[in-house]
Design a protein around this motif. Structure first.
Motif, PDB file in Angstrom:
ATOM      1  N   ASN A 116      -3.329   6.721   4.777  1.00  0.00           N
ATOM      2  CA  ASN A 116      -3.023   5.356   4.344  1.00  0.00           C
ATOM      3  C   ASN A 116      -1.824   4.829   5.124  1.00  0.00           C
ATOM      4  O   ASN A 116      -1.259   5.560   5.957  1.00  0.00           O
ATOM      5  CB  ASN A 116      -2.805   5.285   2.820  1.00  0.00           C
ATOM      6  CG  ASN A 116      -1.673   6.160   2.354  1.00  0.00           C
ATOM      7  OD1 ASN A 116      -0.531   5.988   2.748  1.00  0.00           O
ATOM      8  ND2 ASN A 116      -1.999   7.129   1.507  1.00  0.00           N
ATOM      9  N   GLY A 117      -1.444   3.606   4.854  1.00  0.00           N
ATOM     10  CA  GLY A 117      -0.359   2.980   5.612  1.00  0.00           C
ATOM     11  C   GLY A 117       1.015   3.483   5.204  1.00  0.00           C
ATOM     12  O   GLY A 117       1.936   3.544   6.025  1.00  0.00           O
ATOM     13  N   THR A 118       1.152   3.851   3.935  1.00  0.00           N
ATOM     14  CA  THR A 118       2.437   4.368   3.457  1.00  0.00           C
ATOM     15  C   THR A 118       2.782   5.673   4.163  1.00  0.00           C
ATOM     16  O   THR A 118       3.910   5.849   4.641  1.00  0.00           O
ATOM     17  CB  THR A 118       2.372   4.583   1.925  1.00  0.00           C
ATOM     18  OG1 THR A 118       1.960   3.362   1.308  1.00  0.00           O
ATOM     19  CG2 THR A 118       3.709   5.013   1.377  1.00  0.00           C
ATOM     20  N   THR A 136       9.275  -7.506   1.287  1.00  0.00           N
ATOM     21  CA  THR A 136       8.158  -6.743   1.849  1.00  0.00           C
ATOM     22  C   THR A 136       7.503  -5.973   0.718  1.00  0.00           C
ATOM     23  O   THR A 136       8.044  -5.890  -0.382  1.00  0.00           O
ATOM     24  CB  THR A 136       8.634  -5.761   2.940  1.00  0.00           C
ATOM     25  OG1 THR A 136       7.513  -5.010   3.431  1.00  0.00           O
ATOM     26  CG2 THR A 136       9.648  -4.764   2.406  1.00  0.00           C
ATOM     27  N   PHE A 137       6.344  -5.397   1.009  1.00  0.00           N
ATOM     28  CA  PHE A 137       5.720  -4.475   0.060  1.00  0.00           C
ATOM     29  C   PHE A 137       6.614  -3.230  -0.017  1.00  0.00           C
ATOM     30  O   PHE A 137       7.190  -2.803   0.988  1.00  0.00           O
ATOM     31  CB  PHE A 137       4.310  -4.117   0.540  1.00  0.00           C
ATOM     32  CG  PHE A 137       3.577  -3.199  -0.389  1.00  0.00           C
ATOM     33  CD1 PHE A 137       3.393  -3.533  -1.715  1.00  0.00           C
ATOM     34  CD2 PHE A 137       3.067  -2.000   0.077  1.00  0.00           C
ATOM     35  CE1 PHE A 137       2.718  -2.677  -2.575  1.00  0.00           C
ATOM     36  CE2 PHE A 137       2.387  -1.141  -0.770  1.00  0.00           C
ATOM     37  CZ  PHE A 137       2.216  -1.479  -2.100  1.00  0.00           C
ATOM     38  N   ALA A 174       6.328  -0.163  -0.012  1.00  0.00           N
ATOM     39  CA  ALA A 174       6.075   1.030   0.805  1.00  0.00           C
ATOM     40  C   ALA A 174       7.045   1.142   1.979  1.00  0.00           C
ATOM     41  O   ALA A 174       7.387   2.252   2.394  1.00  0.00           O
ATOM     42  CB  ALA A 174       4.637   1.015   1.323  1.00  0.00           C
ATOM     43  N   VAL A 196       9.082  -5.985   9.491  1.00  0.00           N
ATOM     44  CA  VAL A 196       7.746  -6.119   8.888  1.00  0.00           C
ATOM     45  C   VAL A 196       7.193  -7.484   9.297  1.00  0.00           C
ATOM     46  O   VAL A 196       7.824  -8.510   9.046  1.00  0.00           O
ATOM     47  CB  VAL A 196       7.825  -6.033   7.351  1.00  0.00           C
ATOM     48  CG1 VAL A 196       6.435  -6.221   6.729  1.00  0.00           C
ATOM     49  CG2 VAL A 196       8.434  -4.710   6.904  1.00  0.00           C
ATOM     50  N   ASP A 230       6.416  -2.358  11.135  1.00  0.00           N
ATOM     51  CA  ASP A 230       5.445  -2.276  10.044  1.00  0.00           C
ATOM     52  C   ASP A 230       4.423  -3.389  10.274  1.00  0.00           C
ATOM     53  O   ASP A 230       4.663  -4.559   9.989  1.00  0.00           O
ATOM     54  CB  ASP A 230       6.149  -2.423   8.693  1.00  0.00           C
ATOM     55  CG  ASP A 230       5.201  -2.238   7.513  1.00  0.00           C
ATOM     56  OD1 ASP A 230       3.980  -2.412   7.706  1.00  0.00           O
ATOM     57  OD2 ASP A 230       5.669  -1.939   6.403  1.00  0.00           O
ATOM     58  N   ALA A 250       1.372  -3.443   8.970  1.00  0.00           N
ATOM     59  CA  ALA A 250       0.327  -3.306   7.947  1.00  0.00           C
ATOM     60  C   ALA A 250      -0.424  -4.611   7.695  1.00  0.00           C
ATOM     61  O   ALA A 250      -1.609  -4.605   7.403  1.00  0.00           O
ATOM     62  CB  ALA A 250       0.949  -2.798   6.644  1.00  0.00           C
ATOM     63  N   GLU A 251       0.286  -5.738   7.817  1.00  0.00           N
ATOM     64  CA  GLU A 251      -0.318  -7.030   7.475  1.00  0.00           C
ATOM     65  C   GLU A 251      -0.648  -7.852   8.711  1.00  0.00           C
ATOM     66  O   GLU A 251      -0.980  -9.027   8.596  1.00  0.00           O
ATOM     67  CB  GLU A 251       0.670  -7.808   6.576  1.00  0.00           C
ATOM     68  CG  GLU A 251       1.050  -7.022   5.334  1.00  0.00           C
ATOM     69  CD  GLU A 251       2.092  -7.706   4.454  1.00  0.00           C
ATOM     70  OE1 GLU A 251       2.587  -8.780   4.836  1.00  0.00           O
ATOM     71  OE2 GLU A 251       2.400  -7.152   3.379  1.00  0.00           O
ATOM     72  N   SER A 285      -1.866  -0.401   8.226  1.00  0.00           N
ATOM     73  CA  SER A 285      -2.568  -0.041   6.997  1.00  0.00           C
ATOM     74  C   SER A 285      -3.988  -0.582   7.073  1.00  0.00           C
ATOM     75  O   SER A 285      -4.209  -1.698   7.560  1.00  0.00           O
ATOM     76  CB  SER A 285      -1.879  -0.653   5.779  1.00  0.00           C
ATOM     77  OG  SER A 285      -2.746  -0.601   4.650  1.00  0.00           O
ATOM     78  N   LYS A 296      -6.642  -5.465   3.643  1.00  0.00           N
ATOM     79  CA  LYS A 296      -6.012  -5.762   4.929  1.00  0.00           C
ATOM     80  C   LYS A 296      -7.039  -6.366   5.910  1.00  0.00           C
ATOM     81  O   LYS A 296      -8.236  -6.397   5.627  1.00  0.00           O
ATOM     82  CB  LYS A 296      -5.353  -4.498   5.498  1.00  0.00           C
ATOM     83  CG  LYS A 296      -4.235  -3.945   4.587  1.00  0.00           C
ATOM     84  CD  LYS A 296      -3.002  -4.839   4.529  1.00  0.00           C
ATOM     85  CE  LYS A 296      -2.087  -4.568   3.349  1.00  0.00           C
ATOM     86  NZ  LYS A 296      -1.279  -3.367   3.420  1.00  0.00           N
TER      87      LYS A 296
END
Ligand SMILES: *Cc1c(COP(=O)(O)O)cnc(C)c1O
Length: 379
Positions: free
Chosen positions: A57-59, A83-84, A86, A129, A155, A157-158, A179, A184
Motif C-alpha cells: 500500500n502507499g503507507t 495531508t492524509f 499516513a 505532498v 508523496d 499518492a494523490e 498509492s 486513487k
C-alpha cells in the motif's frame, strides 16, 4: 448510506479482468510474476525515473522509503500539516519526529517559506505532498533541501500524472511514494510503489521490502526487513490501469474543467487553481466555501440529494496523537483551508451531464445557505 454519486469510484473497464483471470489460470497469484515487473516499469516510466518497487500500500511505500533513506529515531522530518495522516505516520513509525509546515493559500500544498522557518540541525528530510493532485512548488523546495543537505521524499499518492515545469512528479526528489488505493487515480485495490533514480537506493528498497533477505543467499538476513510486497494479482489490475494512464489522467482534467466552468459563478465558492508551471492531476476536485458553516450546509444539502462529498483532512497537528508536535505557529492557513474545503465526486466515469447536475445542486445549496443566514441576521 447509498449515494447516487459517490465521491470516488474505480474504472476497471480495460484489461483488468482479463489479466486477473490470467493470474488465476497461471497460479501466479503471490508476490512474484510478470505483472509485477510490468507494473513497476510502467509507473517508473510515468514518473520519469528508472526504478519502481511495488509495495502492499502507499503507507508502507512511505515507510519503506524513509527506512531506505536512513531515517533514525530522533531525526526530524518536515511534512505538511494539511495531508492524509499516513505522511506523518510513516515518519513516526521510524521513531523520528514529524514537524508540520503550513500550506500555500493558493495551491494548498506545502509552503516553502514555512519549511524554511522549521529547519533545525536535526532536520534530515522533507516530504512534500502533491495535495489533491496539484504539484508542489518543487524548484525552491529542492533548493532548500540541496543547500542544507536534506533528502526529499515526494508523496505522490494523490498526484500520478501531475507535472511541474513539464516534468512528472516523482522525478524531483531522492525518492517518491505512490498509492493505488481504490479511490486513487490509478488503483490496484490496495497497493503502492516507491520510485527512484539511484540503483543502490533501489536495491536497498527491494531488500527491506522482502524481509531483508540477501538476494544471493537464501534465508540469510543481514538487516531487519519487512514483508511489504504487492501481489502479482494486484499488479495485474495495475498493469491494465497503466495501459490507460493517459486516458484516465486526461479524464480527471476534463472533469475539473467542467466543474470549474459550472461553479465559477457559485456564490461564496472558490474553485481550485492551477499554478503557473503546474499541471494538476486533479485527483479530487475540491473547492473552498466562504465559511465552515457554509461547508457543512452544502455538504448536508448535497448528501440529502445522493451526492457524496468529503471535507478536507484535519491539520495533522490537531489530531490527538500529534497535538504535542512542533508546527509552524499552528499553521493558520492549513487550519483555515481545512475548515472550509470540500471535495466533490471525482472519478473518470462521470460525464458532463453528471457534473452539470451536481453543480446545479451545489449552486442551489450555496444560495439556500445565503438565504438562511440572511433570515437569521434579520431575525
Ligand atoms: C492515500 C494516501 C496515502 C496512503 O496510501 P494508502 O495506499 O492508503 O496506504 C499517503 N499519502 C497521501 C497524501 C494519500 O492521499
Amino acid at each position: 448510506m447509498f449515494y447516487a454519486y459517490p465521491v470516488a469510484a474505480p474504472d476497471l473497464s480495460g484489461n483488468e479482468l482479463e489479466y486477473v483471470v490470467d493470474c488465476m489460470k497461471s497460479t501466479w497469484i503471490s508476490s512474484s510474476g510478470p505483472y509485477l515487473d510490468r507494473f513497476e516499469k510502467q509507473v517508473a516510466a510515468a514518473s520519469g525515473v528508472e526504478h519502481g518497487i511495488a509495495t502492499s500500500n502507499g503507507t508502507v511505500a512511505l515507510h519503506l522509503a524513509l527506512l531506505a533513506l536512513g531515517l533514525q529515531p530522533g531525526d526530524e522530518v518536515i511534512v505538511p500539516s494539511l495531508t492524509f495522516v499516513a505522511t506523518a505516520n510513516a515518519v513516526t513509525y521510524c521513531g523520528a519526529v514529524p514537524v508540520f509546515a503550513d500550506c500555500d493559500p493558493q495551491t494548498w500544498c506545502i509552503s516553502n517559506n514555512s519549511v524554511n522557518r522549521l529547519l533545525t540541525p536535526r532536520t534530515k528530510g522533507i516530504i512534500p505532498v502533491h495535495l489533491f493532485g496539484h504539484p508542489c512548488d518543487m524548484d525552491p523546495l529542492m533548493q532548500i533541501a540541496r543547500s542544507k543537505g536534506l533528502w526529499v521524499l515526494e508523496d505522490c499518492a494523490e498526484a500520478i500524472g501531475a507535472q511541474y515545469k513539464g516534468q512528472p512528479v516523482g522525478s524531483f526528489g531522492d525518492a517518491a511514494a505512490f498509492s493505488f488505493f481504490g479511490n486513487k487515480i490509478i488503483t490496484t485495490g490496495e497497493g503502492g510503489m516507491v520510485v527512484c533514480r539511484d540503483p543502490e537506493l533501489a536495491s536497498q528498497l527491494r531488500l527491506l521490502r522482502g524481509q531483508g533477505m540477501n538476494p544471493q543467499r537464501r534465508y540469510w538476513h543481514e538487516v531487519l526487513g519487512y514483508n511489504y510486497r504487492l501481489t502479482n494479482l494486484a499488479a495485474a489490475v495495475g498493469t491494465a490501469q497503466m495501459e490507460r494512464f493517459e486516458q484516465l489522467t486526461d479524464q480527471r482534467r476534463r472533469l475539473a474543467k467542467w466543474y470549474s466552468k459550472e461553479l465559477k459563478s457559485a456564490i461564496g465558492t472558490t474553485t481550485p487553481i492551477e499554478a503557473r508551471d503546474a499541471r494538476s492531476a486533479f485527483w479530487m476536485y475540491s473547492v473552498l466555501l466562504e465559511s465552515p458553516e457554509m461547508r457543512e450546509h452544502v455538504r448536508t444539502q448535497l448528501g440529502a440529494r445522493g451526492i457524496e462529498t468529503r471535507p478536507f483532512f484535519y491539520p495533522n497537528q490537531c489530531l490527538p496523537m500529534y497535538q504535542m508536535s512542533r508546527s509552524d505557529e499552528g499553521c493558520a492557513i492549513s487550519c483555515d483551508v481545512s475548515s472550509r474545503g470540500l471535495s466533490l465526486p471525482s472519478y473518470s466515469c462521470l460525464e458532463q451531464g453528471d457534473v452539470q447536475y451536481i453543480a446545479s445542486e451545489f449552486r442551489r445549496a450555496a444560495v439556500s445557505f445565503r438565504g438562511s443566514t440572511g433570515r437569521r441576521a434579520a431575525a
